[in-house]
Design a protein around this motif. Structure first.
Motif, mmCIF file in Angstrom:
data_model
loop_
_atom_site.group_PDB
_atom_site.id
_atom_site.type_symbol
_atom_site.label_atom_id
_atom_site.label_comp_id
_atom_site.label_asym_id
_atom_site.label_seq_id
_atom_site.Cartn_x
_atom_site.Cartn_y
_atom_site.Cartn_z
ATOM 1 N N VAL A 184 4.350 10.930 6.256
ATOM 2 C CA VAL A 184 4.762 9.536 6.022
ATOM 3 C C VAL A 184 5.434 8.970 7.274
ATOM 4 O O VAL A 184 5.182 7.822 7.657
ATOM 5 N N GLN A 185 6.252 9.769 7.931
ATOM 6 C CA GLN A 185 6.909 9.301 9.162
ATOM 7 C C GLN A 185 5.870 8.970 10.233
ATOM 8 O O GLN A 185 6.021 7.980 10.951
ATOM 9 N N PHE A 186 4.829 9.785 10.346
ATOM 10 C CA PHE A 186 3.788 9.496 11.327
ATOM 11 C C PHE A 186 3.119 8.152 11.014
ATOM 12 O O PHE A 186 2.938 7.322 11.910
ATOM 13 N N LYS A 234 -10.010 11.945 6.998
ATOM 14 C CA LYS A 234 -9.878 11.483 5.613
ATOM 15 C C LYS A 234 -8.582 10.697 5.415
ATOM 16 O O LYS A 234 -8.585 9.586 4.876
ATOM 17 N N TYR A 235 -7.466 11.252 5.884
ATOM 18 C CA TYR A 235 -6.173 10.563 5.714
ATOM 19 C C TYR A 235 -6.096 9.300 6.579
ATOM 20 O O TYR A 235 -5.565 8.279 6.137
ATOM 21 N N PHE A 236 -6.630 9.361 7.788
ATOM 22 C CA PHE A 236 -6.658 8.172 8.643
ATOM 23 C C PHE A 236 -7.486 7.063 7.998
ATOM 24 O O PHE A 236 -7.091 5.895 8.020
ATOM 25 N N TYR A 243 0.849 -1.186 0.000
ATOM 26 C CA TYR A 243 0.000 0.000 0.000
ATOM 27 C C TYR A 243 0.886 1.238 0.000
ATOM 28 O O TYR A 243 2.081 1.170 0.259
ATOM 29 N N SER A 244 0.280 2.373 -0.281
ATOM 30 C CA SER A 244 1.017 3.629 -0.256
ATOM 31 C C SER A 244 0.471 4.513 0.862
ATOM 32 O O SER A 244 -0.609 4.269 1.381
ATOM 33 N N ASP A 250 -6.236 0.999 3.352
ATOM 34 C CA ASP A 250 -5.146 0.387 2.587
ATOM 35 C C ASP A 250 -4.258 -0.530 3.413
ATOM 36 O O ASP A 250 -3.758 -1.532 2.911
ATOM 37 N N SER A 251 -4.047 -0.197 4.701
ATOM 38 C CA SER A 251 -3.084 -0.940 5.515
ATOM 39 C C SER A 251 -3.718 -1.850 6.562
ATOM 40 O O SER A 251 -3.103 -2.810 7.010
#
Length: 89
Positions: free
Chosen positions: A20-22, A58-60, A3-4, A66-67
């Protein structure tokens, strides 16, 4: 990992790296456990890039879809826990 990471193309390179680090820290919480302070510091950097709750959701949601890893539950556990290590199941 198949996944991305979710991000916005309008962000700067540094902002993308912080987000991305988070999400990498969230993965670590599920896979091996992570220091609570490191996770919360990563979340604070994430919030500097994504200050709005609706965008955060939204991002969560995209990352969890995906993950399979929940950013929301990981941060919630870290905020509520007295333990120095956060390990998700």
């Amino acid at each position: 990992m198949n996944y991305s990471y979710p991000f916005d193309v309008s962000w700067s390179k540094e902002e993308i790296v912080n987000v991305v680090q988070f999400f990498t820290l969230v993965e670590k919480a599920y896979e091996q456990g992570i220091d609570r302070d490191i996770l919360l510091a990563g979340y604070r950097k994430f919030k500097q890039v994504v200050p709005s709750k609706s965008e955060e959701k939204k991002y969560f949601a995209e990352f969890e879809r995906d993950s399979g890893y929940s950013g929301y539950h990981t941060v919630k556990k870290a905020k509520e826990s007295q333990s120095s290590v956060i390990k998700m199941k």
